[in-house]
Design an enzyme around this catalytic site. Structure first.
Site, PDB file in Angstrom:
ATOM      1  CD  GLU A 180      -4.590  -7.020   3.036  1.00  0.00           C
ATOM      2  OE1 GLU A 180      -4.169  -5.869   2.629  1.00  0.00           O
ATOM      3  OE2 GLU A 180      -5.047  -7.237   3.999  1.00  0.00           O
ATOM      4  CB  ALA A 191      -0.774   0.011   1.113  1.00  0.00           C
ATOM      5  CD  GLU A 207       0.426  -5.796   5.601  1.00  0.00           C
ATOM      6  OE1 GLU A 207       1.122  -6.937   5.750  1.00  0.00           O
ATOM      7  OE2 GLU A 207      -0.644  -5.466   4.738  1.00  0.00           O
ATOM      8  N   GLY A 236      -0.900  -4.874   0.604  1.00  0.00           N
ATOM      9  CA  GLY A 236      -2.239  -4.607   0.000  1.00  0.00           C
ATOM     10  C   GLY A 236      -2.104  -5.380  -1.277  1.00  0.00           C
TER      11      GLY A 236
END
Lengths: 258, 257
Positions: A112, A66, A132, A109
């Site tokens: 994901e 991200a 993360e 992300g």
């Protein structure tokens, strides 16, 4: 001129291809990019010519995570009010098959996003991971949920706690990835698989997807009730009549998606 | 930019020269790292179509510098953090790599030579599985490559007995491609590297990939990988040039594309 700033899209036959297009930052996902991906997918989900969607990244990576800059200064309340992950929920409502073609990194992300697709093809050199934890947070767009449902609690915790990167081969062995392909042929092979699925009767494909996804969330009893209704429902389709007729007449069926 | 190695590109050949002659080119942490970055550089450089690894002075490489080995040393971590990245970089390197073994290749220095695609040995070269003499096991991928190159029985002999293997014996074992007389050493190494640099680079890379994978998995899986490999090779300019040259009855000019 593309109507999107951070992705590129095109249709090839019955396949829609969505390319993440911020290669200079290894396709780091920012809010607008996610909005665009969801928008494009919802549009293709209703597009008559499109039967299967392929998601891929331009440049050296699928998506390396991200956009940290974007959220570094956010506080809890801002994030709650912004409710940015609501967009991710909409990905789960896409009814047509979505295939991710992952090369290079699929981190945070990006991972994901790949896990939000139905099938996943990876290049031999692809690497997956949830880093993360290394920056004092955790996955927020389904990582802890989707990974755990795929590979089980014990394995999921190890990857999520250590933040280590997983090779394509390991991801394959864990059941995250359908196929590992030479990097040069990743897109070609993904499109081949997409075309194969696109030739199947679309309503069957659609209801199978719905039922399989229910299997992940429902109890077996409820899932079976759901499956049964979808099974019955297909008997209202022309393709069911055509498929069974062709089987009895020993010829190839001609499906119309109706 | 490098201190423990020298890196030069001449006529499509990258030369990676280990540059600690007074220490018989023994590995240090810095050297491990510099080799990895030089390999990365060579992999990314379109001009480079073959790589030569050789040593400055009288040795090829004498392995780990024992000066850095202390009581507290965690040998496993040294391998994980220093040697594994270097050996992986070589293992997955797509362009042809030649170890030009100019002198002794001992311990991890021998491992380095084993990880290359070709080994050319000077008359003065020798190979020693030195590990056993200090009570250790051959490392840096050594025992992965050795039985694949010369068979289980000979690999075990070399690793356990730890005797010095001359260039000629190495040739007889199938460990080296050729033994080259001292007077022709440099020209012959150059000629060999130049020859590889004029071949279809992508196809060589794919052959390396297939050979690497032929030992694992089922035959059906192998055939599938072969089909992928041939599809990739079939898309190269060099393949088209090869076919064209065949029909035009002339030597092909490959560009590595």
């Amino acid at each position: 001129m593309s109507k999107y700033a951070h992705i590129q899209t095109y249709i090839e036959g019955s396949i829609a291809v969505i390319e993440l297009n911020r290669p200079h930052v290894l396709n780091a996902l920012n809010r607008q990019m996610v909005t665009e991906i969801v928008k494009a997918m919802e549009e293709y989900d209703r597009h008559d010519d499109v039967r299967v969607m392929v998601l891929t990244g331009k440049g050296r990576a699928f998506a390396a995570g991200a956009d940290i800059d974007e959220m570094a200064d956010d506080d809890s309340i801002t994030l709650e009010m912004l409710n940015q992950f609501a967009e991710w929920d909409r990905l789960a409502w896409i009814k047509k098959p979505m295939i991710a073609a992952v090369h290079g990194f699929a981190l945070g992300g990006g991972f994901e996003l790949a896990l939000s697709c139905d099938l996943l093809l990876a290049s031999e050199t692809a690497e997956f991971g949830f880093p993360e934890v290394n920056i004092g947070v955790m996955p927020g767009a389904g990582g802890t949920q989707r990974l755990t449902k795929l590979i089980g609690k014990t394995k999921a915790l190890e990857w999520l706690w250590t933040g280590e990167r997983m090779s394509a081969k390991t991801a394959y062995e864990l059941g995250i990835v359908n196929r590992v392909v030479a990097p040069e042929l990743l897109l070609e092979e993904t499109i081949k698989l997409a075309k194969k699925i696109a030739q199947q009767p679309p309503l069957s494909v659609r209801f199978i997807k719905e039922a399989v996804h229910k299997a992940v969330d429902y109890s077996l009893y409820e899932g079976m009730q759901f499956e049964r209704k979808n099974f019955y429902l297909l008997f209202s389709s022309e393709d069911q009549k055509e498929g069974m007729q062709a089987f009895m007449e020993k010829r190839k069926p001609n499906f119309k998606g109706k | 930019m490098y201190e423990t190695i020298r890196y030069e590109v001449r006529e499509h050949v990258a030369w990676l020269i280990l540059q600690r002659p007074d220490k018989l080119n023994a590995f240090t942490e810095q050297m491990n790292k510099e080799i990895v970055s030089a390999l990365k550089q060579a992999a990314g450089d379109e001009m480079v179509r073959s790589v030569v690894i050789t040593g400055e002075g009288r040795a090829f490489c004498s392995g780990e510098d024992l000066a850095g080995v202390t009581e507290e040393l965690d040998h496993g971590e040294v391998l994980r953090t220093r040697y594994a990245p270097m050996m992986k970089a070589l293992h997955h390197f797509e362009k042809p790599v030649i170890a030009a073994v100019n002198g002794v290749a001992a311990g991890a220095g021998m491992s380095l030579a084993l990880a290359c695609d070709f080994r050319l040995a000077s008359e003065k070269a020798s190979f020693i599985e030195a590990f056993i003499h200090v009570g250790l096991v051959p490392d840096a991928g050594n025992l992965y490559y050795l039985p694949r190159l010369i068979g289980h029985a000979k690999a075990l002999e070399l690793a356990v007995l730890g005797e010095k293997v001359s260039a000629q014996t190495a040739y007889e074992l199938g460990l080296v491609t050729a033994v080259i007389p001292e007077s022709e050493w440099e020209t012959e190494v150059q000629r060999f590297a130049a020859k590889l640099a004029q071949m279809p680079t992508k196809a060589i890379g794919l052959i390396k990939r297939l050979l690497r994978e032929s030992g694992s998995g089922s035959f059906a899986e192998y055939l599938e990988k072969e089909a992928y490999g041939q599809r990739i090779a079939g898309l190269t300019e060099d393949h088209r040039e090869g076919v064209r040259a065949f029909f035009e009855k002339r030597p092909a000019v490959f560009k590595g594309k």
